[in-house]
Design a protein around this motif. Structure first.
Motif, PDB file in Angstrom:
ATOM      1  N   ASP A   1      -8.557  -6.038 -11.764  1.00  0.00           N
ATOM      2  CA  ASP A   1      -9.083  -6.585 -10.515  1.00  0.00           C
ATOM      3  C   ASP A   1      -9.400  -8.058 -10.721  1.00  0.00           C
ATOM      4  OD1 ASP A   1     -10.198  -7.143  -8.103  1.00  0.00           O
ATOM      5  OD2 ASP A   1     -11.728  -5.566  -8.162  1.00  0.00           O
ATOM      6  N   LEU A   2      -8.423  -8.910 -10.392  1.00  0.00           N
ATOM      7  CA  LEU A   2      -8.596 -10.349 -10.589  1.00  0.00           C
ATOM      8  C   LEU A   2      -9.631 -10.951  -9.655  1.00  0.00           C
ATOM      9  CD1 LEU A   2      -4.845 -11.352 -10.970  1.00  0.00           C
ATOM     10  CD2 LEU A   2      -6.580 -11.494 -12.753  1.00  0.00           C
ATOM     11  N   ALA A   3      -9.938 -10.245  -8.562  1.00  0.00           N
ATOM     12  CA  ALA A   3     -10.900 -10.778  -7.599  1.00  0.00           C
ATOM     13  C   ALA A   3     -12.302 -10.868  -8.180  1.00  0.00           C
ATOM     14  CB  ALA A   3     -10.917  -9.914  -6.334  1.00  0.00           C
ATOM     15  N   THR A   4     -12.553 -10.190  -9.291  1.00  0.00           N
ATOM     16  CA  THR A   4     -13.879 -10.258  -9.907  1.00  0.00           C
ATOM     17  C   THR A   4     -13.957 -11.302 -11.010  1.00  0.00           C
ATOM     18  OG1 THR A   4     -13.361  -8.538 -11.544  1.00  0.00           O
ATOM     19  CG2 THR A   4     -14.220  -7.807  -9.416  1.00  0.00           C
ATOM     20  N   ASN A   5     -12.848 -12.018 -11.263  1.00  0.00           N
ATOM     21  CA  ASN A   5     -12.860 -13.066 -12.287  1.00  0.00           C
ATOM     22  C   ASN A   5     -13.357 -14.372 -11.676  1.00  0.00           C
ATOM     23  OD1 ASN A   5     -11.149 -15.503 -13.559  1.00  0.00           O
ATOM     24  ND2 ASN A   5     -11.645 -14.003 -15.156  1.00  0.00           N
TER      25      ASN A   5
ATOM     26  N   LYS B   1     -14.920  -6.840 -13.553  1.00  0.00           N
ATOM     27  CA  LYS B   1     -14.604  -5.458 -13.897  1.00  0.00           C
ATOM     28  C   LYS B   1     -13.678  -5.407 -15.112  1.00  0.00           C
ATOM     29  CE  LYS B   1     -14.921  -3.486  -9.225  1.00  0.00           C
ATOM     30  NZ  LYS B   1     -14.168  -2.763  -8.170  1.00  0.00           N
ATOM     31  N   PRO B   2     -13.841  -4.414 -15.956  1.00  0.00           N
ATOM     32  CA  PRO B   2     -12.893  -4.222 -17.053  1.00  0.00           C
ATOM     33  C   PRO B   2     -11.567  -3.693 -16.527  1.00  0.00           C
ATOM     34  CG  PRO B   2     -14.452  -2.414 -17.001  1.00  0.00           C
ATOM     35  CD  PRO B   2     -14.928  -3.406 -15.969  1.00  0.00           C
ATOM     36  N   LEU B   3     -10.518  -3.836 -17.308  1.00  0.00           N
ATOM     37  CA  LEU B   3      -9.221  -3.307 -16.918  1.00  0.00           C
ATOM     38  C   LEU B   3      -9.254  -1.785 -16.964  1.00  0.00           C
ATOM     39  CD1 LEU B   3      -8.632  -6.307 -17.753  1.00  0.00           C
ATOM     40  CD2 LEU B   3      -6.333  -5.547 -18.358  1.00  0.00           C
ATOM     41  N   VAL B   4      -8.601  -1.159 -15.987  1.00  0.00           N
ATOM     42  CA  VAL B   4      -8.589   0.295 -15.860  1.00  0.00           C
ATOM     43  C   VAL B   4      -7.259   0.825 -16.374  1.00  0.00           C
ATOM     44  CG1 VAL B   4      -8.731   2.247 -14.264  1.00  0.00           C
ATOM     45  CG2 VAL B   4     -10.116   0.193 -13.864  1.00  0.00           C
ATOM     46  N   GLY B   5      -7.290   1.852 -17.220  1.00  0.00           N
ATOM     47  CA  GLY B   5      -6.069   2.450 -17.743  1.00  0.00           C
ATOM     48  C   GLY B   5      -6.124   3.957 -17.722  1.00  0.00           C
ATOM     49  N   VAL B   6      -4.966   4.581 -17.952  1.00  0.00           N
ATOM     50  CA  VAL B   6      -4.871   6.032 -18.068  1.00  0.00           C
ATOM     51  C   VAL B   6      -5.194   6.410 -19.504  1.00  0.00           C
ATOM     52  CG1 VAL B   6      -3.341   8.034 -17.880  1.00  0.00           C
ATOM     53  CG2 VAL B   6      -3.128   6.142 -16.267  1.00  0.00           C
ATOM     54  N   GLN B   7      -6.019   7.432 -19.686  1.00  0.00           N
ATOM     55  CA  GLN B   7      -6.370   7.880 -21.023  1.00  0.00           C
ATOM     56  C   GLN B   7      -5.200   8.628 -21.647  1.00  0.00           C
ATOM     57  OE1 GLN B   7      -9.215   7.088 -22.606  1.00  0.00           O
ATOM     58  NE2 GLN B   7      -9.706   5.863 -20.787  1.00  0.00           N
TER      59      GLN B   7
ATOM     60  N   PRO C   1       0.000  -4.065  -3.044  1.00  0.00           N
ATOM     61  CA  PRO C   1       0.207  -4.609  -1.696  1.00  0.00           C
ATOM     62  C   PRO C   1      -0.996  -4.454  -0.773  1.00  0.00           C
ATOM     63  CG  PRO C   1       1.312  -2.495  -1.929  1.00  0.00           C
ATOM     64  CD  PRO C   1       0.802  -2.855  -3.287  1.00  0.00           C
ATOM     65  N   ASP C   2      -2.011  -3.674  -1.167  1.00  0.00           N
ATOM     66  CA  ASP C   2      -3.121  -3.365  -0.265  1.00  0.00           C
ATOM     67  C   ASP C   2      -4.437  -4.023  -0.644  1.00  0.00           C
ATOM     68  OD1 ASP C   2      -1.655  -1.487   1.412  1.00  0.00           O
ATOM     69  OD2 ASP C   2      -1.648  -0.185  -0.336  1.00  0.00           O
ATOM     70  N   GLU C   3      -4.708  -4.153  -1.943  1.00  0.00           N
ATOM     71  CA  GLU C   3      -5.987  -4.681  -2.390  1.00  0.00           C
ATOM     72  C   GLU C   3      -5.929  -6.207  -2.512  1.00  0.00           C
ATOM     73  OE1 GLU C   3      -8.682  -2.919  -2.702  1.00  0.00           O
ATOM     74  OE2 GLU C   3      -7.700  -1.020  -2.265  1.00  0.00           O
ATOM     75  N   PRO C   4      -7.052  -6.914  -2.380  1.00  0.00           N
ATOM     76  CA  PRO C   4      -7.052  -8.383  -2.353  1.00  0.00           C
ATOM     77  C   PRO C   4      -6.417  -9.035  -3.566  1.00  0.00           C
ATOM     78  CG  PRO C   4      -9.167  -7.530  -1.635  1.00  0.00           C
ATOM     79  CD  PRO C   4      -8.391  -6.359  -2.123  1.00  0.00           C
ATOM     80  N   MET C   5      -6.734  -8.591  -4.767  1.00  0.00           N
ATOM     81  CA  MET C   5      -6.244  -9.260  -5.964  1.00  0.00           C
ATOM     82  C   MET C   5      -6.127  -8.257  -7.109  1.00  0.00           C
ATOM     83  SD  MET C   5      -5.352 -12.517  -6.638  1.00  0.00           S
ATOM     84  CE  MET C   5      -6.389 -13.744  -5.837  1.00  0.00           C
ATOM     85  N   LEU C   6      -5.477  -7.121  -6.848  1.00  0.00           N
ATOM     86  CA  LEU C   6      -5.343  -6.052  -7.836  1.00  0.00           C
ATOM     87  C   LEU C   6      -3.973  -6.153  -8.487  1.00  0.00           C
ATOM     88  CD1 LEU C   6      -7.333  -3.745  -8.595  1.00  0.00           C
ATOM     89  CD2 LEU C   6      -5.894  -2.230  -7.229  1.00  0.00           C
ATOM     90  N   LEU C   7      -3.953  -6.215  -9.815  1.00  0.00           N
ATOM     91  CA  LEU C   7      -2.718  -6.421 -10.564  1.00  0.00           C
ATOM     92  C   LEU C   7      -2.527  -5.285 -11.563  1.00  0.00           C
ATOM     93  CD1 LEU C   7      -0.388  -8.514 -11.287  1.00  0.00           C
ATOM     94  CD2 LEU C   7      -1.905  -9.253 -13.138  1.00  0.00           C
TER      95      LEU C   7
END
Length: 516
Positions: free
Chosen positions: A441-445, A465-471, A422-428
């Motif tokens: 971060d779809l805003a970088t596509n 940006k690459p997708l960010v995940g929990v290790q 709800p806060d970032e421009p295009m974060l899914l």
């Protein structure tokens, strides 16, 4: 696997969460509940004639008195010693106990350092992850630091059964009900008929702050799956908090009913039975406080005013409903995602004697069930779908002429959840059957920027940006991809596979849309 996600806005979470401390009364309560669970299990075994008397009476095992192995000394276990306090802990032998952490030589705690690690900053989002692994279910409360693209598990809490739905709410309940201001809670629907509401600002909580519905297992055994006016009797499949009337929570269930709960009273105030099969999803209207939308396995979607539930408008669809969603940018319209892989867009005003008309458009989005769907909260026309075909697709649905902008496999297995921040421009955030969650971060596509950005934004090149995940550990269960089918089969009572979209020439990278 991960079955549901929910974001928490920045600045909502307490900067320094409190740590839950159990009282002597709660220890006693835990013992009582554990004893009741054991007694209920014994009773079920007796009722089903599953006690193997030959084993219990085996002379070689007679000295072990297996039939009374969990009976306390107070109840007569033969030792003659009376146990006081919570028996679940008092039978542990060979342990040393200390009055506080400072006396324990095995602990070397830096309280300031620990408190700093638990701190949640106003610039952080929380991502709530409903996860099941090795038949153990919990909610992971993750922190996402957008400045550093860092996602990590802050704390978690255990669930009684497989989670099916999450709904964030800021209406105070339980121990903090009388405190001023909003709160930070999550309502959880599981295979159990009750709804648990947990305080996200409390660490190490042993119990939810509020439970909606009955927890009396004997009562539930008698009415399991049969509609009841006061509580659910089967799995809670959908939840929706009313942001306009903040004390109201709606739930949908496999018992075919939709229920309206008053959070201030912790009670069901209305039950609706307009569907004829399991009700998969429910959602309140974004601006009309009393209007809700429901979708079920009877292949129907219903819209009605909760104050006049007999005046129902309904729409037929081609398959079981996976999810419904009001168009927050055009509230007279709503989306319906189905098991066939299609998304339909309806106008609520197009109704004749309670029967809804044809969809404004139909989007054949995936080859398999559309198991995730979300729209951007601020940018009109951005729709995201996820599917059991393991892809996530971004759509441009402006002017009622949908077109695919982007398709990607986010490497989470079958996609069961997708939600915009709800806060970032295009974060899914996306998650699925292999137990992984990803922040994208779809805003970088480049394709997304050129479609939804202005000319200046589209012309400015950026590094995607690459997708960010929990290790996680590398030895996680490789069979997680198959767990969704088992869940659906349990809900349906069959092992049927999801239907595929009936569109000639459709494949994983090609979708079809039609206007009516």
């Amino acid at each position: 696997m991960i079955s549901a996600l929910a974001w928490v806005r920045k600045g909502v979470a307490a900067e320094r969460p409190t740590r839950y401390e159990m009282t002597e009364e709660e220890y006693a309560r835990l013992q009582t509940e554990a004893t009741a669970e054991i007694n209920d299990a014994k009773q079920e075994l007796r009722e089903k004639s599953m006690v193997d008397s030959e084993i219990l009476n085996d002379p070689a095992l007679k000295d072990f008195d297996l039939e009374h192995y969990d009976t306390s000394d107070e109840e007569g276990d033969g030792t003659g010693e009376k146990q006081d306090g919570p028996h679940i802990f008092s039978n542990i032998k060979g342990l040393s106990f200390y009055n506080d952490d400072e006396e324990d030589p095995n602990l070397d705690l830096d309280e300031d350092e620990e408190a700093e690690e638990e701190r949640v900053f106003a610039s952080d989002n929380l991502l709530l992850v409903a996860k099941t692994e090795d038949d153990i279910s919990n909610i992971e409360v993750c922190v996402f630091e957008s400045e550093s693209d860092n996602l990590f598990v802050h704390h978690d809490f255990m669930l009684p059964a497989f989670p099916l739905a999450l709904e964030w709410l800021d209406f105070r309940v339980g121990r903090k009900a009388d405190q001023p201001g909003g709160g930070n809670y999550v309502a959880v629907g599981t295979f159990e008929p009750s709804i648990e509401i947990w305080d996200l600002d409390t660490l190490d909580a042993a119990y939810p702050d509020l439970v909606l519905g009955t927890t009396d297992k004997r009562t539930l055994r008698k009415v399991r799956g049969k509609p009841h006016s006061d509580f659910h009797t089967d799995a809670v499949m959908g939840l929706s908090w009313n942001k306009n009337v903040r004390n109201l929570l709606a739930s949908s269930s496999a018992d075919t009913t939709v229920k309206l709960w008053d959070l201030s009273k912790g009670a069901c105030v209305q039950s609706y039975d307009h569907h004829k099969d399991k009700v998969q999803t429910v959602q309140w209207h974004p601006s009309e406080a009393s209007v809700m939308l429901t979708g079920a396995y009877d292949k129907r979607v219903a819209a009605f005013d909760s104050r006049a539930p007999t005046a129902i408008s309904s729409w037929k669809v081609d398959a079981d409903v996976e999810s419904v969603m009001w168009d927050i940018h055009s509230p007279n319209h709503f989306f319906v995602a189905t098991e066939s892989g299609a998304v339909r867009y309806f106008d609520i005003r197009n109704v004749d004697n309670g029967e809804g008309g044809a969809p404004v458009f139909t989007l054949v989005a995936h080859d398999e069930a559309v198991s995730a769907m979300h729209q951007h909260p601020h940018i009109a026309g951005v729709l995201v779908t996820g599917s059991a075909d393991e892809t996530v697709k971004v759509w441009d649905v402006r002017n009622h002429k949908p077109s695919m902008v982007l398709s990607r496999n986010p490497d989470v297995g079958s996609v069961f959840a997708a939600q915009f921040c709800p806060d970032e421009p295009m974060l899914l955030a996306v998650a699925g059957s292999n137990g992984e969650s990803r922040v994208w971060d779809l805003a970088t596509n480049a394709q997304v920027r050129s479609t939804f950005g202005d000319a200046a934004l589209a012309a400015k090149p950026v590094q995607e940006k690459p997708l960010v995940g929990v290790q996680h550990d590398e030895d996680e269960d490789d069979d997680a991809d198959n767990s969704h089918e088992a869940v659906i089969a349990e809900l349906r009572g069959s092992a049927d596979q999801p239907a595929t979209a009936a569109a000639d020439g459709d494949d994983s990278d090609t979708s079809m849309a039609s206007e009516n």
